[in-house]
Design a protein around this motif. Structure first.
Motif, PDB file in Angstrom:
ATOM      1  N   ARG A 123       0.839  -1.186   0.000  1.00 33.62           N
ATOM      2  CA  ARG A 123       0.000   0.000   0.000  1.00 33.62           C
ATOM      3  C   ARG A 123       0.876   1.239   0.000  1.00 33.62           C
ATOM      4  O   ARG A 123       1.881   1.307   0.708  1.00 33.62           O
ATOM      5  CB  ARG A 123      -0.877  -0.015   1.251  1.00 33.62           C
ATOM      6  CG  ARG A 123      -1.729   1.175   1.382  1.00 33.62           C
ATOM      7  CD  ARG A 123      -2.534   1.127   2.660  1.00 33.62           C
ATOM      8  NE  ARG A 123      -3.233   2.397   2.834  1.00 33.62           N
ATOM      9  CZ  ARG A 123      -3.878   2.736   3.903  1.00 33.62           C
ATOM     10  NH1 ARG A 123      -3.944   1.908   4.929  1.00 33.62           N
ATOM     11  NH2 ARG A 123      -4.474   3.899   3.977  1.00 33.62           N
ATOM     12  N   ASN A 173      -3.358   5.701  -0.788  1.00 38.64           N
ATOM     13  CA  ASN A 173      -4.609   5.058  -1.185  1.00 38.64           C
ATOM     14  C   ASN A 173      -4.444   4.113  -2.368  1.00 38.64           C
ATOM     15  O   ASN A 173      -5.435   3.583  -2.871  1.00 38.64           O
ATOM     16  CB  ASN A 173      -5.667   6.114  -1.536  1.00 38.64           C
ATOM     17  CG  ASN A 173      -6.219   6.791  -0.315  1.00 38.64           C
ATOM     18  OD1 ASN A 173      -6.292   6.199   0.753  1.00 38.64           O
ATOM     19  ND2 ASN A 173      -6.603   8.030  -0.461  1.00 38.64           N
ATOM     20  N   ASP A 174      -3.237   3.899  -2.835  1.00 37.68           N
ATOM     21  CA  ASP A 174      -3.011   3.060  -4.004  1.00 37.68           C
ATOM     22  C   ASP A 174      -2.503   1.680  -3.598  1.00 37.68           C
ATOM     23  O   ASP A 174      -1.828   1.519  -2.584  1.00 37.68           O
ATOM     24  CB  ASP A 174      -1.970   3.682  -4.938  1.00 37.68           C
ATOM     25  CG  ASP A 174      -2.414   5.001  -5.530  1.00 37.68           C
ATOM     26  OD1 ASP A 174      -3.611   5.335  -5.422  1.00 37.68           O
ATOM     27  OD2 ASP A 174      -1.566   5.699  -6.110  1.00 37.68           O
ATOM     28  N   ARG A 214       0.599   0.608 -10.223  1.00 34.50           N
ATOM     29  CA  ARG A 214      -0.251   1.194  -9.193  1.00 34.50           C
ATOM     30  C   ARG A 214      -1.709   1.065  -9.616  1.00 34.50           C
ATOM     31  O   ARG A 214      -2.050   1.334 -10.759  1.00 34.50           O
ATOM     32  CB  ARG A 214       0.067   2.659  -9.004  1.00 34.50           C
ATOM     33  CG  ARG A 214       1.489   2.932  -8.585  1.00 34.50           C
ATOM     34  CD  ARG A 214       1.784   4.425  -8.544  1.00 34.50           C
ATOM     35  NE  ARG A 214       1.512   5.042  -7.276  1.00 34.50           N
ATOM     36  CZ  ARG A 214       2.222   4.857  -6.169  1.00 34.50           C
ATOM     37  NH1 ARG A 214       3.233   4.054  -6.176  1.00 34.50           N
ATOM     38  NH2 ARG A 214       1.921   5.476  -5.065  1.00 34.50           N
ATOM     39  N   ILE A 215      -2.542   0.659  -8.672  1.00 32.74           N
ATOM     40  CA  ILE A 215      -3.985   0.636  -8.908  1.00 32.74           C
ATOM     41  C   ILE A 215      -4.605   1.651  -7.968  1.00 32.74           C
ATOM     42  O   ILE A 215      -4.477   1.547  -6.747  1.00 32.74           O
ATOM     43  CB  ILE A 215      -4.572  -0.763  -8.667  1.00 32.74           C
ATOM     44  CG1 ILE A 215      -3.923  -1.766  -9.623  1.00 32.74           C
ATOM     45  CG2 ILE A 215      -6.089  -0.738  -8.832  1.00 32.74           C
ATOM     46  CD1 ILE A 215      -4.364  -3.184  -9.416  1.00 32.74           C
ATOM     47  N   LYS A 216      -5.245   2.628  -8.549  1.00 32.57           N
ATOM     48  CA  LYS A 216      -5.890   3.692  -7.783  1.00 32.57           C
ATOM     49  C   LYS A 216      -7.292   3.241  -7.376  1.00 32.57           C
ATOM     50  O   LYS A 216      -7.865   2.343  -8.010  1.00 32.57           O
ATOM     51  CB  LYS A 216      -5.949   4.958  -8.610  1.00 32.57           C
ATOM     52  CG  LYS A 216      -4.546   5.467  -8.961  1.00 32.57           C
ATOM     53  CD  LYS A 216      -4.597   6.798  -9.653  1.00 32.57           C
ATOM     54  CE  LYS A 216      -3.197   7.301  -9.924  1.00 32.57           C
ATOM     55  NZ  LYS A 216      -2.409   7.570  -8.747  1.00 32.57           N
ATOM     56  N   GLU A 244      -9.916   2.948 -10.114  1.00 32.70           N
ATOM     57  CA  GLU A 244      -9.677   1.829 -11.019  1.00 32.70           C
ATOM     58  C   GLU A 244     -10.088   0.505 -10.379  1.00 32.70           C
ATOM     59  O   GLU A 244     -10.594  -0.390 -11.057  1.00 32.70           O
ATOM     60  CB  GLU A 244      -8.211   1.783 -11.445  1.00 32.70           C
ATOM     61  CG  GLU A 244      -7.763   3.008 -12.201  1.00 32.70           C
ATOM     62  CD  GLU A 244      -8.615   3.298 -13.434  1.00 32.70           C
ATOM     63  OE1 GLU A 244      -8.958   2.354 -14.167  1.00 32.70           O
ATOM     64  OE2 GLU A 244      -8.943   4.474 -13.656  1.00 32.70           O
TER      65      GLU A 244
END
Length: 76
Positions: A28, A31-32, A48-50, A53
């Motif tokens: 982490r 927030n990603d 990175r996954i926001k 997404e």
């Protein structure tokens, strides 16, 4: 890297069952969700996954696929 750490890898395969990506860690960063690994066995990568997404990805799942993902953890 210790031997216990080396064994903790997730392999992602393409349609011909060839190694596409090796995921070494999920972490982490604020927030990603950060995915660290190698593409094609050698090229290092951090993805990175926001949050937006991740919500969009969940909307791609239908009910049958969601149930499959839940049971996938208990399959051989």
């Amino acid at each position: 890297m210790s031997k216990a750490k080396e064994k903790k890898k997730v392999m992602v395969y393409d349609g011909q069952s060839k190694e596409l990506m090796t995921i070494k860690s999920l972490s982490r960063d604020k927030n990603d969700l950060v995915i660290t690994g190698n593409i094609f066995g050698s090229m290092p990568m951090k993805a990175r996954i926001k949050p937006q997404e991740a919500r969009t990805a969940l909307k791609l799942l239908d009910f049958k696929t969601f149930l499959f993902l839940l049971t996938l953890l208990f399959r051989r």
